[in-house]
Scaffold this active site. Structure first.
Site, mmCIF file in Angstrom:
data_model
loop_
_atom_site.group_PDB
_atom_site.id
_atom_site.type_symbol
_atom_site.label_atom_id
_atom_site.label_comp_id
_atom_site.label_asym_id
_atom_site.label_seq_id
_atom_site.Cartn_x
_atom_site.Cartn_y
_atom_site.Cartn_z
ATOM 1 N N LYS A 21 0.841 -1.203 0.000
ATOM 2 C CA LYS A 21 0.000 0.000 0.000
ATOM 3 C C LYS A 21 0.875 1.252 0.000
ATOM 4 O O LYS A 21 0.592 2.230 -0.697
ATOM 5 C CB LYS A 21 -0.929 -0.018 1.222
ATOM 6 C CG LYS A 21 -2.019 -1.081 1.119
ATOM 7 C CD LYS A 21 -2.769 -1.306 2.416
ATOM 8 C CE LYS A 21 -3.736 -2.494 2.271
ATOM 9 N NZ LYS A 21 -4.378 -2.883 3.535
ATOM 10 N N GLN A 27 -4.459 -1.765 9.868
ATOM 11 C CA GLN A 27 -4.334 -3.068 9.217
ATOM 12 C C GLN A 27 -4.834 -4.171 10.148
ATOM 13 O O GLN A 27 -4.447 -4.244 11.308
ATOM 14 C CB GLN A 27 -2.855 -3.307 8.839
ATOM 15 C CG GLN A 27 -2.619 -4.578 8.051
ATOM 16 C CD GLN A 27 -3.259 -4.561 6.653
ATOM 17 O OE1 GLN A 27 -3.217 -3.564 5.943
ATOM 18 N NE2 GLN A 27 -3.886 -5.671 6.276
ATOM 19 N N ASP A 83 -11.056 2.712 4.242
ATOM 20 C CA ASP A 83 -11.454 1.302 4.081
ATOM 21 C C ASP A 83 -12.971 1.169 3.999
ATOM 22 O O ASP A 83 -13.483 0.104 3.677
ATOM 23 C CB ASP A 83 -10.952 0.461 5.275
ATOM 24 C CG ASP A 83 -9.589 -0.181 5.002
ATOM 25 O OD1 ASP A 83 -9.279 -0.427 3.816
ATOM 26 O OD2 ASP A 83 -8.851 -0.442 5.974
#
Ligand code: NAD
Length: 293
Positions: free
Chosen positions: A54, A98, A121
């Protein structure tokens, strides 16, 4: 029949080129460079790879990508405090924590603690609610990636029977919302599906999938969906990523499915590359919204 292979890697590269131009335009317009901060807690090897990918992807499109690495012993309060600090930092546009978190940490209050305007997200209840009401702020990354593959491959969903195998909050459920909606960022042709959400308690799964023109496998079960479970010419999107020995396999048995399907995504190189591209897209959206655009 031999299925057409839907090349997610190429589609993702195309989208990232488009995003890079958008990033330049935003900087010229506002002086702002989108910034994504990932919080990695502990030393899960797969998470380390995901986070590094990412970070690199951000750099490729001209965004800032920063990783906060915290030890596995980090407390709930420390993690929440970091999220609070990132929420308050106007230079940070997107925050992602994460998953999975190390044992002992509860992900729900941490994810709920992210400023919804920075929730790239699309996990925050406010963003999930907006999505469910058909007025999304962000689109959930993997489901949006699936929609991008269909759109960029010219495979409309309107009027089609779609079976999604898996009802998780991250993939199956939000994808059902996107595909059953009245319209999409790509127009109504890429929404308006008749969606069936199958799961671990669905009896006769093969009967269900055989009735679909589009099958999306997101169950986390290696090679669950076989050619026998498909109607000839079906489009098959394989979201699954499963490590079996030293190989990565999807939730679809590629060899048998690709002999029956009309189009199919491979693993790796299918949905995975899109998920990252969509995360970058959400970071750009967050930076635009923060700039009042
Ligand atoms: P999850 O474990 O949270 O959910 C799995 C779902 O599948 C559940 O709803 C369960 O009911 C259903 N299921 C399990 N076994 C089943 C069976 N035998 N028949 C029917 N349904 C069954 O998983 P998730 O987070 O949605 O991830 C699913 C897969 O997608 C995993 O392999 C994951 O690694 C992968 N994934 C890939 C990406 C990507 O970017 N490519 C992103 C997220 C998840």
């Amino acid at each position: 029949m031999t299925a057409r292979i839907l090349d997610g890697k190429a589609i993702s590269q195309q989208i990232q080129q488009e995003l890079a131009l958008e990033v330049v335009r935003l900087r010229e317009q506002t002086g702002v460079t989108p910034k994504l901060v990932a919080v990695l807690t502990g030393d899960d090897p797969a998470s380390q790879v995901y986070v590094r990918n990412k970070e690199r992807a951000c750099q490729r499109v001209g965004m800032q990508g920063v990783v906060h690495r915290l030890p596995a012993e980090t407390s709930q309060a420390e993690l929440l405090a970091l999220v609070g600090k990132l929420n308050a930092d106007a230079a940070v546009h997107g925050i992602l924590v994460q998953l999975p978190l190390p044992r002992g940490l509860d992900a729900t209050p941490i994810l709920d603690g992210i400023d919804p305007a920075k929730d790239v997200d699309c996990f925050h209840p406010q963003n999930v609610g907006l999505l469910a009401q058909g007025r999304p702020r962000f689109l959930p990354c993997t489901p949006h990636g699936v929609q991008q593959i269909l759109f960029r491959s010219g495979l409309p969903t309107a009027g089609k029977r779609v079976v999604i195998v898996g009802r998780s909050d991250i993939v199956g459920k939000p994808l059902a919302l996107l595909l059953a909606a009245r319209t999409s960022p790509f127009g109504p042709e890429y929404a308006n599906a008749t969606v069936t959400l199958a799961h671990s308690r669905t009896p006769e799964l093969a009967e269900v999938t055989r009735g679909a023109e589009i099958v999306v496998a997101a169950a986390g079960q290696p090679e669950l969906v076989t050619g026998e479970m498909l109607t000839p010419g079906a489009t098959v999107i394989d979201v699954g990523v499963n490590r079996v020995g030293d190989k990565l396999v999807g939730d679809v048995e590629f060899a048998s499915a690709s002999r029956v399907a009309g189009a199919i995504t491979p693993v790796p190189g299918g949905v995975g590359p899109l998920t990252i591209a969509m995360l970058l897209g959400n970071t750009l959206t967050a930076a635009r919204l923060a700039a009042g655009l």
